[in-house]
Design a protein around this motif. Structure first.
Motif, short mmCIF file in Angstrom:
data_model
loop_
_atom_site.label_atom_id
_atom_site.label_comp_id
_atom_site.label_asym_id
_atom_site.label_seq_id
_atom_site.Cartn_x
_atom_site.Cartn_y
_atom_site.Cartn_z
N ASP A 92 -0.92 6.89 0.73
CA ASP A 92 -2.19 7.24 0.85
C ASP A 92 -3.31 6.01 1.02
OD1 ASP A 92 -2.18 6.32 -1.63
OD2 ASP A 92 -3.15 7.91 -2.71
N ASN A 93 -2.53 4.98 1.50
CA ASN A 93 -3.45 4.02 1.79
C ASN A 93 -4.16 3.16 0.36
OD1 ASN A 93 -3.63 1.98 3.60
ND2 ASN A 93 -5.81 2.52 4.17
N ARG A 94 -3.69 3.51 -0.71
CA ARG A 94 -3.99 2.75 -2.01
C ARG A 94 -3.22 1.44 -2.26
NH1 ARG A 94 -8.32 5.24 -4.05
NH2 ARG A 94 -8.88 7.27 -3.58
N THR A 148 0.82 -1.07 0.02
CA THR A 148 -0.09 -0.01 0.21
C THR A 148 0.90 1.19 -0.01
OG1 THR A 148 -0.17 -0.22 2.38
CG2 THR A 148 -1.93 -1.22 1.03
#
Length: 160
Positions: free
Chosen positions: A34-36, A31
């Motif tokens: 930005d937690n994507r 990840t």
């Protein structure tokens, strides 16, 4: 001496057999900040956003994010965690483009449908459905009261 040669030959044969066994694929899921969803490079440190994979720009030191094996038959050659299929099965987007507020699928299936499982609008977004143009159910708050209608009911100009 013959026994030693026999042991040495057996050791070499078993070593060769082990080297020829198929190795399990490397888990490259990671990840980004930005937690994507991202793709982990060979150095096991660099995580590039999913949408940077197969974009003809090497983001990994060894170029593994652009290799033919990975990029040869998009999206089928990509690992499943890098791909989101739109409601039209012939359309797809990179996994990090899902739930980003933009209508990449063209029918908002990457933003609003149960397939996408997106959270509600965040604090930097205004909820209005339907919206005009490139957004689906939320618009960035920076577009509120900018004199341009983004929400069908004009809530972005009068309530936001």
């Amino acid at each position: 001496s013959a026994l030693a040669l026999l042991v040495l030959a057996a050791a070499l044969a078993s070593g060769l057999a082990l080297a020829l066994l198929p190795r399990p694929p490397v888990n490259r899921f990671c990840t980004v900040p930005d937690n994507r969803t991202g793709f982990l490079c060979d150095n096991r440190v660099t995580c590039v956003p999913a949408s940077w994979v197969c974009d003809r720009v090497s983001n990994c030191r060894n170029g593994e994010d652009e290799q033919e094996q990975l990029c040869g038959d998009l999206p089928h050659s990509l690992p499943g965690y890098l791909v989101f299929y739109c409601s039209n099965p012939r359309s797809w987007v990179y996994a990090d483009q899902k739930c980003n507020g933009m209508n990449e699928c063209g029918d908002c299936s990457d933003e609003t449908w149960s397939l996408a499982a997106c959270p509600p609008c965040g604090e930097d977004w205004w909820s209005c459905s339907p919206v005009h143009f490139e957004f689906c159910s939320c618009i960035p708050r920076r577009l509120c009261r900018d004199g341009i209608q983004h929400c069908l009911g004009w809530s972005d100009e009068f309530l936001c």
